[in-house]
Design a protein around this motif. Sequence first.
Motif, PDB file in Angstrom:
ATOM      1  N   TYR A  16      -1.332   7.905  -5.928  1.00 58.62           N
ATOM      2  CA  TYR A  16      -0.655   8.819  -5.007  1.00 58.62           C
ATOM      3  C   TYR A  16      -0.472  10.171  -5.682  1.00 58.62           C
ATOM      4  CZ  TYR A  16       2.781  10.903  -1.907  1.00 58.62           C
ATOM      5  OH  TYR A  16       3.433  11.754  -1.048  1.00 58.62           O
ATOM      6  N   HIS A  17      -0.826  11.239  -4.965  1.00 60.47           N
ATOM      7  CA  HIS A  17      -0.651  12.595  -5.479  1.00 60.47           C
ATOM      8  C   HIS A  17       0.448  13.276  -4.680  1.00 60.47           C
ATOM      9  CE1 HIS A  17      -1.495  16.737  -6.681  1.00 60.47           C
ATOM     10  NE2 HIS A  17      -2.221  16.236  -7.671  1.00 60.47           N
ATOM     11  N   THR A  18       1.400  13.893  -5.375  1.00 57.64           N
ATOM     12  CA  THR A  18       2.568  14.461  -4.694  1.00 57.64           C
ATOM     13  C   THR A  18       2.217  15.613  -3.755  1.00 57.64           C
ATOM     14  OG1 THR A  18       2.955  15.788  -6.694  1.00 57.64           O
ATOM     15  CG2 THR A  18       4.244  13.759  -6.441  1.00 57.64           C
ATOM     16  N   GLU A  19       1.038  16.202  -3.875  1.00 57.45           N
ATOM     17  CA  GLU A  19       0.625  17.271  -2.964  1.00 57.45           C
ATOM     18  C   GLU A  19      -0.487  16.830  -2.014  1.00 57.45           C
ATOM     19  OE1 GLU A  19      -0.406  20.709  -5.221  1.00 57.45           O
ATOM     20  OE2 GLU A  19       1.630  20.997  -6.013  1.00 57.45           O
ATOM     21  N   ARG A  20      -1.367  15.938  -2.491  1.00 57.43           N
ATOM     22  CA  ARG A  20      -2.515  15.525  -1.684  1.00 57.43           C
ATOM     23  C   ARG A  20      -2.301  14.208  -0.957  1.00 57.43           C
ATOM     24  NH1 ARG A  20      -6.865  15.311  -6.176  1.00 57.43           N
ATOM     25  NH2 ARG A  20      -8.197  14.609  -4.451  1.00 57.43           N
ATOM     26  N   GLY A  21      -1.215  13.506  -1.261  1.00 57.79           N
ATOM     27  CA  GLY A  21      -0.920  12.251  -0.587  1.00 57.79           C
ATOM     28  C   GLY A  21      -1.600  11.054  -1.227  1.00 57.79           C
ATOM     29  N   LEU A  22      -1.756   9.987  -0.450  1.00 56.06           N
ATOM     30  CA  LEU A  22      -2.352   8.755  -0.950  1.00 56.06           C
ATOM     31  C   LEU A  22      -3.861   8.949  -1.081  1.00 56.06           C
ATOM     32  CD1 LEU A  22      -1.897   5.758  -1.714  1.00 56.06           C
ATOM     33  CD2 LEU A  22      -2.313   5.200   0.706  1.00 56.06           C
ATOM     34  N   LEU A  23      -4.372   8.780  -2.292  1.00 53.57           N
ATOM     35  CA  LEU A  23      -5.795   9.004  -2.552  1.00 53.57           C
ATOM     36  C   LEU A  23      -6.618   7.725  -2.415  1.00 53.57           C
ATOM     37  CD1 LEU A  23      -5.688  11.425  -5.638  1.00 53.57           C
ATOM     38  CD2 LEU A  23      -5.533  11.958  -3.193  1.00 53.57           C
ATOM     39  N   ALA A  24      -6.073   6.610  -2.863  1.00 54.71           N
ATOM     40  CA  ALA A  24      -6.794   5.333  -2.788  1.00 54.71           C
ATOM     41  C   ALA A  24      -5.826   4.203  -3.066  1.00 54.71           C
ATOM     42  CB  ALA A  24      -7.952   5.298  -3.795  1.00 54.71           C
ATOM     43  N   HIS A  25      -6.119   3.048  -2.485  1.00 52.95           N
ATOM     44  CA  HIS A  25      -5.322   1.859  -2.807  1.00 52.95           C
ATOM     45  C   HIS A  25      -6.188   0.618  -2.623  1.00 52.95           C
ATOM     46  CE1 HIS A  25      -4.531   0.249   1.329  1.00 52.95           C
ATOM     47  NE2 HIS A  25      -4.819   1.485   1.663  1.00 52.95           N
ATOM     48  N   ALA A  26      -5.864  -0.436  -3.364  1.00 52.68           N
ATOM     49  CA  ALA A  26      -6.600  -1.695  -3.299  1.00 52.68           C
ATOM     50  C   ALA A  26      -5.625  -2.850  -3.463  1.00 52.68           C
ATOM     51  CB  ALA A  26      -7.677  -1.754  -4.388  1.00 52.68           C
ATOM     52  N   LEU A  27      -5.944  -3.971  -2.834  1.00 54.39           N
ATOM     53  CA  LEU A  27      -5.037  -5.119  -2.844  1.00 54.39           C
ATOM     54  C   LEU A  27      -5.842  -6.411  -2.969  1.00 54.39           C
ATOM     55  CD1 LEU A  27      -1.986  -5.965  -2.331  1.00 54.39           C
ATOM     56  CD2 LEU A  27      -2.700  -6.387   0.021  1.00 54.39           C
ATOM     57  N   HIS A  28      -5.344  -7.310  -3.815  1.00 53.11           N
ATOM     58  CA  HIS A  28      -5.909  -8.657  -3.882  1.00 53.11           C
ATOM     59  C   HIS A  28      -4.814  -9.656  -3.537  1.00 53.11           C
ATOM     60  CE1 HIS A  28      -8.222 -12.139  -5.081  1.00 53.11           C
ATOM     61  NE2 HIS A  28      -7.152 -12.559  -5.728  1.00 53.11           N
ATOM     62  N   SER A  29      -5.067 -10.478  -2.525  1.00 55.74           N
ATOM     63  CA  SER A  29      -4.114 -11.508  -2.122  1.00 55.74           C
ATOM     64  C   SER A  29      -4.478 -12.840  -2.752  1.00 55.74           C
ATOM     65  CB  SER A  29      -4.104 -11.649  -0.595  1.00 55.74           C
ATOM     66  OG  SER A  29      -3.302 -12.750  -0.208  1.00 55.74           O
ATOM     67  N   GLN A  30      -3.464 -13.582  -3.183  1.00 49.82           N
ATOM     68  CA  GLN A  30      -3.659 -14.898  -3.794  1.00 49.82           C
ATOM     69  C   GLN A  30      -3.476 -16.043  -2.797  1.00 49.82           C
ATOM     70  OE1 GLN A  30      -0.875 -15.120  -7.032  1.00 49.82           O
ATOM     71  NE2 GLN A  30      -1.718 -13.368  -8.123  1.00 49.82           N
ATOM     72  N   VAL A  31      -3.433 -15.722  -1.504  1.00 50.28           N
ATOM     73  CA  VAL A  31      -3.150 -16.741  -0.492  1.00 50.28           C
ATOM     74  C   VAL A  31      -4.085 -17.936  -0.612  1.00 50.28           C
ATOM     75  CG1 VAL A  31      -3.303 -17.232   1.982  1.00 50.28           C
ATOM     76  CG2 VAL A  31      -2.031 -15.252   1.197  1.00 50.28           C
ATOM     77  N   ALA A  32      -5.386 -17.693  -0.747  1.00 51.04           N
ATOM     78  CA  ALA A  32      -6.345 -18.797  -0.810  1.00 51.04           C
ATOM     79  C   ALA A  32      -6.060 -19.712  -2.004  1.00 51.04           C
ATOM     80  CB  ALA A  32      -7.758 -18.242  -0.884  1.00 51.04           C
ATOM     81  N   MET A  33      -5.659 -19.118  -3.120  1.00 53.70           N
ATOM     82  CA  MET A  33      -5.396 -19.905  -4.323  1.00 53.70           C
ATOM     83  C   MET A  33      -4.153 -20.784  -4.161  1.00 53.70           C
ATOM     84  SD  MET A  33      -4.796 -18.593  -8.246  1.00 53.70           S
ATOM     85  CE  MET A  33      -3.293 -17.693  -7.846  1.00 53.70           C
ATOM     86  N   HIS A  34      -3.109 -20.236  -3.552  1.00 54.44           N
ATOM     87  CA  HIS A  34      -1.847 -20.978  -3.433  1.00 54.44           C
ATOM     88  C   HIS A  34      -1.830 -21.935  -2.240  1.00 54.44           C
ATOM     89  CE1 HIS A  34       0.019 -18.712  -6.635  1.00 54.44           C
ATOM     90  NE2 HIS A  34      -0.254 -17.571  -6.028  1.00 54.44           N
ATOM     91  N   ALA A  35      -2.760 -21.754  -1.288  1.00 50.90           N
ATOM     92  CA  ALA A  35      -2.752 -22.570  -0.073  1.00 50.90           C
ATOM     93  C   ALA A  35      -2.868 -24.059  -0.390  1.00 50.90           C
ATOM     94  CB  ALA A  35      -3.894 -22.139   0.848  1.00 50.90           C
ATOM     95  N   GLU A  36      -3.609 -24.381  -1.437  1.00 51.26           N
ATOM     96  CA  GLU A  36      -3.791 -25.784  -1.827  1.00 51.26           C
ATOM     97  C   GLU A  36      -2.468 -26.445  -2.185  1.00 51.26           C
ATOM     98  OE1 GLU A  36      -6.194 -28.361  -5.267  1.00 51.26           O
ATOM     99  OE2 GLU A  36      -6.577 -26.206  -5.006  1.00 51.26           O
ATOM    100  N   TYR A  37      -1.485 -25.643  -2.648  1.00 47.79           N
ATOM    101  CA  TYR A  37      -0.194 -26.179  -3.090  1.00 47.79           C
ATOM    102  C   TYR A  37       0.901 -26.004  -2.038  1.00 47.79           C
ATOM    103  CZ  TYR A  37      -2.777 -25.805  -7.457  1.00 47.79           C
ATOM    104  OH  TYR A  37      -3.744 -25.901  -8.433  1.00 47.79           O
TER     105      TYR A  37
END
Length: 343
Positions: A18-39
Amino acid sequence: MLVLGIESSCDETGVALYHTERGLLAHALHSQVAMHAEYGGVVPELASRDHIRRVLPLTRQVLKEAGCTLQDIEGIAYTEGPGLAGALLVGASIAAALAFALKVPTVGVHHLEGHLLAPLLEDNPPAFPFVALLVSGGHSQLMEVTGIGQYTTLGDTLDDAAGEAFDKTAKLLGLGYPGGPALSKLALRGTPGRFKLPRPMLNSGDLNFSFSGLKTAVLTLANQHRNDAQELDEQTRADICLAFQDAIVEVLSKKAVAALRQTGLSRLVVAGGVGANKQLREGLSHAAAKKRFEVFYPKLEFCTDNGAMIAFAGAMRLRREGRRTMNFPIKPRWDLAQLDAPD
């Protein structure tokens, strides 16, 4: 100022720039749902190990998408709490190590403050002051927000929060993991009005929440409609899901409207995972049109845990505080109302 944000409080690894003048430049997310679903739920040790594997690759990904290098980073924000201790330590230690190597300041961010400020990332952000309905994971709260770090608790959850009630009720009904989204999806096929469940503390005279009794009411209702094989037919499950969701939405909506009336404010911000619920958004938008107040929501991708909200909240604090420390404290339990305003 260009700020790298790292979110690792539970079962999702989020990284953003995030840049205080240019805003959000990029973001990425990894979810662990598939891994925890077994439990059938989050396994803390597995969550921590997976964060270790994901943070640096995601950091390289957002740097590439933003057209930046590590040397361009001017500050690093990480989730300090609340959350799983091991998971928090991953993000905190990596943030501290990067900050030390790059000689830039770092700041710990309250996870719920990140959620609360996420609507400020939108093109039409709310102005201070406002009332925030914060419905995230184990938290259902109403806050009066007068500025960054200036939060007054108006109402809190006394036992199960809305998100917990969704997940526990889904488990009672034999739905998949994660339970909340599965329950909401099945509710779309429910028959309106077939079942009526209690609205806990709707007329309590305060702004607190309690949903554990609602979960018990669902269990009682489900047991009454099981067949000889102790099973529920699919339509009955859908109808129970709809009745449950109706009860949650009515309580959250009416308490939020009461908070606006109590404070005399005319802006409501909805944040957190349950804030993505379609029926809740429709109910609050309808109330806003009828009662003449404004309601603001983050994009659906910023309702769940994400690095963008941490990068933004961290940028707001670093811009005013300019912190730099070699420590990387974590706070698995941390009351949002005790958070200090930045200097």
